[in-house]
Design a protein around this motif. Structure first.
Motif, PDB file in Angstrom:
ATOM      1  N   VAL A   1      93.801 -29.359  14.771  1.00  0.00           N
ATOM      2  CA  VAL A   1      93.230 -30.129  13.673  1.00  0.00           C
ATOM      3  C   VAL A   1      91.997 -30.863  14.178  1.00  0.00           C
ATOM      4  O   VAL A   1      92.010 -31.433  15.264  1.00  0.00           O
ATOM      5  CB  VAL A   1      94.252 -31.164  13.139  1.00  0.00           C
ATOM      6  CG1 VAL A   1      93.623 -32.035  12.075  1.00  0.00           C
ATOM      7  CG2 VAL A   1      95.488 -30.473  12.615  1.00  0.00           C
ATOM      8  N   HIS A   2      90.951 -30.833  13.379  1.00  0.00           N
ATOM      9  CA  HIS A   2      89.727 -31.566  13.686  1.00  0.00           C
ATOM     10  C   HIS A   2      89.504 -32.580  12.563  1.00  0.00           C
ATOM     11  O   HIS A   2      89.633 -32.245  11.386  1.00  0.00           O
ATOM     12  CB  HIS A   2      88.535 -30.609  13.794  1.00  0.00           C
ATOM     13  CG  HIS A   2      88.782 -29.518  14.785  1.00  0.00           C
ATOM     14  ND1 HIS A   2      88.712 -29.720  16.140  1.00  0.00           N
ATOM     15  CD2 HIS A   2      89.138 -28.226  14.613  1.00  0.00           C
ATOM     16  CE1 HIS A   2      88.993 -28.600  16.764  1.00  0.00           C
ATOM     17  NE2 HIS A   2      89.262 -27.674  15.864  1.00  0.00           N
ATOM     18  N   VAL A   3      89.177 -33.787  12.927  1.00  0.00           N
ATOM     19  CA  VAL A   3      89.045 -34.861  11.942  1.00  0.00           C
ATOM     20  C   VAL A   3      88.068 -34.489  10.828  1.00  0.00           C
ATOM     21  O   VAL A   3      88.331 -34.761   9.657  1.00  0.00           O
ATOM     22  CB  VAL A   3      88.632 -36.185  12.626  1.00  0.00           C
ATOM     23  CG1 VAL A   3      88.321 -37.252  11.593  1.00  0.00           C
ATOM     24  CG2 VAL A   3      89.734 -36.670  13.547  1.00  0.00           C
ATOM     25  N   HIS A   4      86.956 -33.830  11.163  1.00  0.00           N
ATOM     26  CA  HIS A   4      85.970 -33.507  10.121  1.00  0.00           C
ATOM     27  C   HIS A   4      86.543 -32.570   9.052  1.00  0.00           C
ATOM     28  O   HIS A   4      86.023 -32.513   7.950  1.00  0.00           O
ATOM     29  CB  HIS A   4      84.682 -32.936  10.739  1.00  0.00           C
ATOM     30  CG  HIS A   4      84.872 -31.626  11.419  1.00  0.00           C
ATOM     31  ND1 HIS A   4      85.187 -31.519  12.756  1.00  0.00           N
ATOM     32  CD2 HIS A   4      84.774 -30.357  10.944  1.00  0.00           C
ATOM     33  CE1 HIS A   4      85.285 -30.249  13.080  1.00  0.00           C
ATOM     34  NE2 HIS A   4      85.045 -29.520  12.004  1.00  0.00           N
ATOM     35  N   ASP A   5      87.624 -31.858   9.367  1.00  0.00           N
ATOM     36  CA  ASP A   5      88.257 -30.983   8.376  1.00  0.00           C
ATOM     37  C   ASP A   5      89.197 -31.734   7.438  1.00  0.00           C
ATOM     38  O   ASP A   5      89.675 -31.166   6.456  1.00  0.00           O
ATOM     39  CB  ASP A   5      89.057 -29.876   9.076  1.00  0.00           C
ATOM     40  CG  ASP A   5      88.184 -28.921   9.855  1.00  0.00           C
ATOM     41  OD1 ASP A   5      87.009 -28.726   9.458  1.00  0.00           O
ATOM     42  OD2 ASP A   5      88.665 -28.381  10.867  1.00  0.00           O
ATOM     43  N   LEU A   6      89.466 -32.990   7.719  1.00  0.00           N
ATOM     44  CA  LEU A   6      90.446 -33.753   6.948  1.00  0.00           C
ATOM     45  C   LEU A   6      89.837 -34.545   5.792  1.00  0.00           C
ATOM     46  O   LEU A   6      90.560 -34.965   4.892  1.00  0.00           O
ATOM     47  CB  LEU A   6      91.202 -34.716   7.868  1.00  0.00           C
ATOM     48  CG  LEU A   6      92.015 -34.062   8.985  1.00  0.00           C
ATOM     49  CD1 LEU A   6      92.599 -35.126   9.907  1.00  0.00           C
ATOM     50  CD2 LEU A   6      93.107 -33.176   8.416  1.00  0.00           C
ATOM     51  N   HIS A   7      88.555 -34.770   5.798  1.00  0.00           N
ATOM     52  CA  HIS A   7      87.915 -35.561   4.742  1.00  0.00           C
ATOM     53  C   HIS A   7      88.166 -34.937   3.372  1.00  0.00           C
ATOM     54  O   HIS A   7      88.143 -33.725   3.218  1.00  0.00           O
ATOM     55  CB  HIS A   7      86.403 -35.669   4.985  1.00  0.00           C
ATOM     56  CG  HIS A   7      86.063 -36.632   6.080  1.00  0.00           C
ATOM     57  ND1 HIS A   7      85.938 -37.978   5.872  1.00  0.00           N
ATOM     58  CD2 HIS A   7      85.851 -36.426   7.398  1.00  0.00           C
ATOM     59  CE1 HIS A   7      85.658 -38.573   7.010  1.00  0.00           C
ATOM     60  NE2 HIS A   7      85.596 -37.656   7.957  1.00  0.00           N
ATOM     61  N   GLY A   8      88.436 -35.790   2.405  1.00  0.00           N
ATOM     62  CA  GLY A   8      88.571 -35.334   1.029  1.00  0.00           C
ATOM     63  C   GLY A   8      90.003 -35.190   0.549  1.00  0.00           C
ATOM     64  O   GLY A   8      90.239 -34.960  -0.628  1.00  0.00           O
ATOM     65  N   ARG A   9      90.973 -35.298   1.461  1.00  0.00           N
ATOM     66  CA  ARG A   9      92.383 -35.209   1.067  1.00  0.00           C
ATOM     67  C   ARG A   9      93.180 -36.257   1.833  1.00  0.00           C
ATOM     68  O   ARG A   9      92.865 -36.574   2.971  1.00  0.00           O
ATOM     69  CB  ARG A   9      92.936 -33.814   1.385  1.00  0.00           C
ATOM     70  CG  ARG A   9      92.337 -32.750   0.503  1.00  0.00           C
ATOM     71  CD  ARG A   9      92.765 -31.337   0.841  1.00  0.00           C
ATOM     72  NE  ARG A   9      94.139 -31.206   1.273  1.00  0.00           N
ATOM     73  CZ  ARG A   9      94.551 -30.199   2.052  1.00  0.00           C
ATOM     74  NH1 ARG A   9      93.715 -29.289   2.483  1.00  0.00           N
ATOM     75  NH2 ARG A   9      95.818 -30.123   2.403  1.00  0.00           N
ATOM     76  N   PRO A  10      94.236 -36.798   1.211  1.00  0.00           N
ATOM     77  CA  PRO A  10      95.061 -37.778   1.918  1.00  0.00           C
ATOM     78  C   PRO A  10      95.773 -37.132   3.109  1.00  0.00           C
ATOM     79  O   PRO A  10      96.056 -35.929   3.096  1.00  0.00           O
ATOM     80  CB  PRO A  10      96.062 -38.253   0.860  1.00  0.00           C
ATOM     81  CG  PRO A  10      96.025 -37.231  -0.215  1.00  0.00           C
ATOM     82  CD  PRO A  10      94.707 -36.542  -0.153  1.00  0.00           C
ATOM     83  N   VAL A  11      96.046 -37.961   4.123  1.00  0.00           N
ATOM     84  CA  VAL A  11      96.648 -37.480   5.363  1.00  0.00           C
ATOM     85  C   VAL A  11      97.863 -38.342   5.709  1.00  0.00           C
ATOM     86  O   VAL A  11      97.806 -39.569   5.610  1.00  0.00           O
ATOM     87  CB  VAL A  11      95.636 -37.552   6.537  1.00  0.00           C
ATOM     88  CG1 VAL A  11      96.271 -37.107   7.847  1.00  0.00           C
ATOM     89  CG2 VAL A  11      94.392 -36.722   6.234  1.00  0.00           C
ATOM     90  N   LEU A  12      98.924 -37.691   6.127  1.00  0.00           N
ATOM     91  CA  LEU A  12     100.109 -38.366   6.643  1.00  0.00           C
ATOM     92  C   LEU A  12     100.260 -37.994   8.112  1.00  0.00           C
ATOM     93  O   LEU A  12     100.428 -36.822   8.444  1.00  0.00           O
ATOM     94  CB  LEU A  12     101.364 -37.944   5.875  1.00  0.00           C
ATOM     95  CG  LEU A  12     102.716 -38.407   6.442  1.00  0.00           C
ATOM     96  CD1 LEU A  12     102.810 -39.926   6.484  1.00  0.00           C
ATOM     97  CD2 LEU A  12     103.861 -37.807   5.636  1.00  0.00           C
TER      98      LEU A  12
END
Length: 161
Positions: free
Chosen positions: A22-33
């Motif tokens: 997982v790369h942080v830049h791929d996580l933007h735009g959706r909630p994360v748990l």
């Protein structure tokens, strides 16, 4: 619960990834748990059914889930970070989401001092909730996950043609 000032920035586990990196830049735009756990921890084992039910419900609604396997105090680091053992374990548990193999540095960076711990980030990757060892995980997590995934589905609907 403690302060909500830890940004979602550090996702570089010493022991690597199981299922997918997982790369942080791929996580933007959706909630994360972020789910910090250890299979030998009594609380982690006890809350696993609730955790699995929540992710089965909320992942299809846009929630991104990342588990972080952390060593217990006094546990041999070699055992805690044995990726072959953890890969077998995560498959047996039915985890299809990314699982980080932590040497304790991610837990330290995120201020996690117990397991299980749950850190919830909104779509802008701002922490909205931190829960550690909470008895009623579902009662605490569910309302925020409902709110965040509802907001996510509304955002997707707004961008649909």
């Amino acid at each position: 619960m403690s302060t909500l000032d830890v940004p979602l920035t550090l996702l570089d586990p010493e022991g690597g990834w199981i299922n997918a990196p997982v790369h942080v830049h791929d996580l933007h735009g959706r909630p994360v748990l972020l789910h910090f756990w250890n299979e030998r921890d009594v609380g982690s084992r006890a809350r696993l059914p609730q955790f699995k039910a929540l992710i089965e419900e909320f992942q299809p609604r846009g929630l991104q889930v990342i588990s972080v396997h952390v060593p217990l105090p006094g546990e041999a680091l070699e055992r805690a970070m044995d990726t072959n053992r953890l890969e077998t374990l995560t498959k047996r548990l039915g985890f299809h989401h990314p699982v980080a193999t932590d040497d304790g540095s991610m837990a330290l960076a995120y201020g996690v001092d117990g397991s299980p711990s749950y850190l919830v980030y909104d779509a802008r990757l701002v922490m909205r909730l931190r829960v550690t060892g909470e008895e009623s995980v579902e009662a605490v997590l569910r309302p925020l996950l409902e709110q965040l995934t509802h907001a996510e589905s509304l955002s997707q609907d707004a961008h649909a043609p």
